[in-house]
Design a protein around this motif. Structure first.
Motif, PDB file in Angstrom:
ATOM      1  N   GLY A  41       1.084  -1.259   0.339  1.00  0.00           N
ATOM      2  CA  GLY A  41      -0.099   0.199   0.191  1.00  0.00           C
ATOM      3  C   GLY A  41       0.815   1.231   0.127  1.00  0.00           C
ATOM      4  N   TYR A  42       0.170   2.002   0.434  1.00  0.00           N
ATOM      5  CA  TYR A  42       1.123   3.689   0.488  1.00  0.00           C
ATOM      6  C   TYR A  42       0.298   4.358   1.557  1.00  0.00           C
ATOM      7  CZ  TYR A  42       1.537   2.789  -4.560  1.00  0.00           C
ATOM      8  OH  TYR A  42       1.836   2.419  -5.678  1.00  0.00           O
ATOM      9  N   ALA A  43       1.857   4.838   2.348  1.00  0.00           N
ATOM     10  CA  ALA A  43       1.318   5.140   3.684  1.00  0.00           C
ATOM     11  C   ALA A  43       2.175   7.576   3.161  1.00  0.00           C
ATOM     12  CB  ALA A  43       2.135   5.827   4.634  1.00  0.00           C
ATOM     13  N   SER A  44       1.625   7.723   4.080  1.00  0.00           N
ATOM     14  CA  SER A  44       2.342   9.658   3.787  1.00  0.00           C
ATOM     15  C   SER A  44       2.981  10.435   4.651  1.00  0.00           C
ATOM     16  CB  SER A  44       1.133  10.530   3.378  1.00  0.00           C
ATOM     17  OG  SER A  44      -0.196  10.725   4.616  1.00  0.00           O
ATOM     18  N   ILE A  45       3.382  11.375   4.932  1.00  0.00           N
ATOM     19  CA  ILE A  45       4.294  11.829   5.520  1.00  0.00           C
ATOM     20  C   ILE A  45       3.612  13.771   4.891  1.00  0.00           C
ATOM     21  CG2 ILE A  45       6.971  11.899   4.545  1.00  0.00           C
ATOM     22  CD1 ILE A  45       7.287  12.307   7.412  1.00  0.00           C
ATOM     23  N   THR A  46       3.041  14.550   6.564  1.00  0.00           N
ATOM     24  CA  THR A  46       2.660  15.420   6.245  1.00  0.00           C
ATOM     25  C   THR A  46       4.220  16.631   6.262  1.00  0.00           C
ATOM     26  OG1 THR A  46       2.370  16.926   8.110  1.00  0.00           O
ATOM     27  CG2 THR A  46       0.977  15.525   7.287  1.00  0.00           C
ATOM     28  N   ARG A  47       4.298  17.416   5.833  1.00  0.00           N
ATOM     29  CA  ARG A  47       5.565  18.717   5.947  1.00  0.00           C
ATOM     30  C   ARG A  47       5.671  18.625   7.555  1.00  0.00           C
ATOM     31  NH1 ARG A  47       3.711  22.348   1.216  1.00  0.00           N
ATOM     32  NH2 ARG A  47       4.282  21.545  -0.846  1.00  0.00           N
ATOM     33  N   THR A  48       5.334  18.711   8.161  1.00  0.00           N
ATOM     34  CA  THR A  48       5.124  18.839  10.099  1.00  0.00           C
ATOM     35  C   THR A  48       5.502  17.657  10.300  1.00  0.00           C
ATOM     36  OG1 THR A  48       2.713  18.745  10.395  1.00  0.00           O
ATOM     37  CG2 THR A  48       3.531  21.213   9.868  1.00  0.00           C
ATOM     38  N   GLY A  49       5.528  17.075   9.439  1.00  0.00           N
ATOM     39  CA  GLY A  49       6.655  15.490  10.368  1.00  0.00           C
ATOM     40  C   GLY A  49       5.691  13.847  11.066  1.00  0.00           C
ATOM     41  N   GLN A  50       3.947  14.843  10.139  1.00  0.00           N
ATOM     42  CA  GLN A  50       2.869  13.134  11.178  1.00  0.00           C
ATOM     43  C   GLN A  50       3.151  12.584   9.871  1.00  0.00           C
ATOM     44  OE1 GLN A  50       0.264  16.474  11.423  1.00  0.00           O
ATOM     45  NE2 GLN A  50      -0.062  14.967  13.584  1.00  0.00           N
ATOM     46  N   VAL A  51       3.789  11.339  10.878  1.00  0.00           N
ATOM     47  CA  VAL A  51       3.541  10.087   8.980  1.00  0.00           C
ATOM     48  C   VAL A  51       2.124   9.358   9.846  1.00  0.00           C
ATOM     49  CG1 VAL A  51       4.899   8.160   9.439  1.00  0.00           C
ATOM     50  CG2 VAL A  51       6.040  10.216  10.263  1.00  0.00           C
ATOM     51  N   ALA A  52       2.024   9.253   8.577  1.00  0.00           N
ATOM     52  CA  ALA A  52       0.154   7.859   8.900  1.00  0.00           C
ATOM     53  C   ALA A  52       0.960   6.700   9.110  1.00  0.00           C
ATOM     54  CB  ALA A  52      -0.196   8.344   7.261  1.00  0.00           C
ATOM     55  N   THR A  53       0.038   5.699   9.835  1.00  0.00           N
ATOM     56  CA  THR A  53       0.748   5.049  10.509  1.00  0.00           C
ATOM     57  C   THR A  53      -0.351   4.244  10.050  1.00  0.00           C
ATOM     58  OG1 THR A  53      -1.299   4.796  12.542  1.00  0.00           O
ATOM     59  CG2 THR A  53       1.259   5.690  13.086  1.00  0.00           C
ATOM     60  N   ASP A  54      -1.166   3.768   9.096  1.00  0.00           N
ATOM     61  CA  ASP A  54      -2.842   2.681   8.457  1.00  0.00           C
ATOM     62  C   ASP A  54      -2.237   3.382   6.897  1.00  0.00           C
ATOM     63  OD1 ASP A  54      -3.874   2.065  10.823  1.00  0.00           O
ATOM     64  OD2 ASP A  54      -4.916   3.870  10.916  1.00  0.00           O
ATOM     65  N   PRO A  55      -1.296   1.899   6.251  1.00  0.00           N
ATOM     66  CA  PRO A  55      -1.583   2.217   4.856  1.00  0.00           C
ATOM     67  C   PRO A  55      -3.278   2.334   4.453  1.00  0.00           C
ATOM     68  CG  PRO A  55      -0.860  -0.267   5.774  1.00  0.00           C
ATOM     69  CD  PRO A  55      -1.665   1.038   6.890  1.00  0.00           C
ATOM     70  N   GLN A  56      -2.784   2.855   2.887  1.00  0.00           N
ATOM     71  CA  GLN A  56      -4.109   3.003   1.882  1.00  0.00           C
ATOM     72  C   GLN A  56      -3.962   1.954   1.044  1.00  0.00           C
ATOM     73  OE1 GLN A  56      -6.885   5.117   3.178  1.00  0.00           O
ATOM     74  NE2 GLN A  56      -5.137   5.191   4.942  1.00  0.00           N
ATOM     75  N   GLY A  57      -5.098   2.154  -0.409  1.00  0.00           N
ATOM     76  CA  GLY A  57      -5.031   1.194  -0.942  1.00  0.00           C
ATOM     77  C   GLY A  57      -4.013   1.979  -2.380  1.00  0.00           C
ATOM     78  N   THR A  58      -3.984   3.033  -2.307  1.00  0.00           N
ATOM     79  CA  THR A  58      -3.490   4.239  -3.165  1.00  0.00           C
ATOM     80  C   THR A  58      -2.968   5.242  -2.818  1.00  0.00           C
ATOM     81  OG1 THR A  58      -5.346   5.340  -3.854  1.00  0.00           O
ATOM     82  CG2 THR A  58      -5.477   2.610  -5.114  1.00  0.00           C
ATOM     83  N   ARG A  59      -1.818   5.723  -3.381  1.00  0.00           N
ATOM     84  CA  ARG A  59      -1.484   6.683  -3.722  1.00  0.00           C
ATOM     85  C   ARG A  59      -1.959   7.818  -3.414  1.00  0.00           C
ATOM     86  NH1 ARG A  59       4.460   8.416  -3.726  1.00  0.00           N
ATOM     87  NH2 ARG A  59       4.445   6.243  -5.116  1.00  0.00           N
ATOM     88  N   SER A  60      -2.802   7.959  -4.499  1.00  0.00           N
ATOM     89  CA  SER A  60      -4.334   9.195  -4.508  1.00  0.00           C
ATOM     90  C   SER A  60      -4.711   8.753  -2.538  1.00  0.00           C
ATOM     91  CB  SER A  60      -5.168   9.180  -5.348  1.00  0.00           C
ATOM     92  OG  SER A  60      -5.750   8.398  -5.452  1.00  0.00           O
ATOM     93  N   ASP A  61      -4.794   7.763  -1.646  1.00  0.00           N
ATOM     94  CA  ASP A  61      -6.419   7.760  -1.001  1.00  0.00           C
ATOM     95  C   ASP A  61      -5.217   8.667   0.269  1.00  0.00           C
ATOM     96  OD1 ASP A  61      -8.041   6.097  -2.480  1.00  0.00           O
ATOM     97  OD2 ASP A  61      -7.341   4.527  -1.634  1.00  0.00           O
ATOM     98  N   ALA A  62      -3.647   7.584  -0.324  1.00  0.00           N
ATOM     99  CA  ALA A  62      -2.664   8.001   1.079  1.00  0.00           C
ATOM    100  C   ALA A  62      -2.370   9.540   1.448  1.00  0.00           C
ATOM    101  CB  ALA A  62      -1.100   7.643   0.627  1.00  0.00           C
ATOM    102  N   GLN A  63      -2.835  10.225   0.297  1.00  0.00           N
ATOM    103  CA  GLN A  63      -2.557  12.050  -0.213  1.00  0.00           C
ATOM    104  C   GLN A  63      -4.107  12.176   0.700  1.00  0.00           C
ATOM    105  OE1 GLN A  63      -1.928  13.601  -3.630  1.00  0.00           O
ATOM    106  NE2 GLN A  63      -2.604  15.569  -3.226  1.00  0.00           N
ATOM    107  N   ARG A  64      -5.155  11.469   0.223  1.00  0.00           N
ATOM    108  CA  ARG A  64      -6.868  12.289   0.846  1.00  0.00           C
ATOM    109  C   ARG A  64      -6.923  11.920   2.444  1.00  0.00           C
ATOM    110  NH1 ARG A  64     -10.380   9.815  -2.677  1.00  0.00           N
ATOM    111  NH2 ARG A  64      -9.524   7.752  -1.731  1.00  0.00           N
ATOM    112  N   PHE A  65      -6.038  11.374   2.549  1.00  0.00           N
ATOM    113  CA  PHE A  65      -6.013  11.331   3.805  1.00  0.00           C
ATOM    114  C   PHE A  65      -4.680  11.350   5.003  1.00  0.00           C
ATOM    115  CE2 PHE A  65      -9.030   7.826   3.300  1.00  0.00           C
ATOM    116  CZ  PHE A  65     -10.135   7.978   3.122  1.00  0.00           C
ATOM    117  N   MET A  66      -4.123  12.114   4.368  1.00  0.00           N
ATOM    118  CA  MET A  66      -3.009  12.140   5.321  1.00  0.00           C
ATOM    119  C   MET A  66      -3.508  13.436   6.448  1.00  0.00           C
ATOM    120  SD  MET A  66       0.203  14.888   3.293  1.00  0.00           S
ATOM    121  CE  MET A  66       0.395  13.923   2.437  1.00  0.00           C
ATOM    122  N   THR A  67      -2.874  13.154   7.346  1.00  0.00           N
ATOM    123  CA  THR A  67      -3.101  14.136   8.357  1.00  0.00           C
ATOM    124  C   THR A  67      -2.887  15.676   8.115  1.00  0.00           C
ATOM    125  OG1 THR A  67      -2.622  12.182   9.442  1.00  0.00           O
ATOM    126  CG2 THR A  67      -2.876  14.132  10.701  1.00  0.00           C
TER     127      THR A  67
END
Length: 68
Positions: A41-67
Motif C-alpha cells: 500500500g501507500y502511506a504519507s508524511i506531512t511537512r510538519t512530520g506527522q507520519v500516517a500509521t495506517d497504509p492506504q490502497g493507492t497513492r491518491s488515498d494516502a494523499q487524501r487521508f494525509m493528516t
C-alpha cells in the motif's frame, strides 16, 4: 523554498517516515507533504512530520487521508 532547503527537508522527512515504516520507498511530493510505498500500500508524511500509521490502497488515498 530554495532547492537546498527543499532537499534538506525531504531528507529529514524521509528519515522520519522510515522510523515508522522501515520499508518505505518511492517518495513522491504531494500537496502538504509526501506519499510513499509501504508493502502492498501507500502511506504519507506531512511537512510538519506527522507520519500516517495506517497504509492506504493507492497513492491518491494516502494523499487524501494525509493528516493536516
Amino acid at each position: 523554498m530554495d532547492d537546498e532547503t527543499r532537499e534538506a527537508l525531504t531528507d529529514e522527512l524521509t528519515e522520519k517516515a522510515r522510523e515508522v515504516w522501515p520499508e518505505a520507498e518511492g517518495f513522491q511530493q504531494a500537496p502538504g507533504g509526501w506519499t510513499f510505498r509501504v508493502g502492498a500500500g501507500y502511506a504519507s508524511i506531512t511537512r510538519t512530520g506527522q507520519v500516517a500509521t495506517d497504509p492506504q490502497g493507492t497513492r491518491s488515498d494516502a494523499q487524501r487521508f494525509m493528516t493536516r
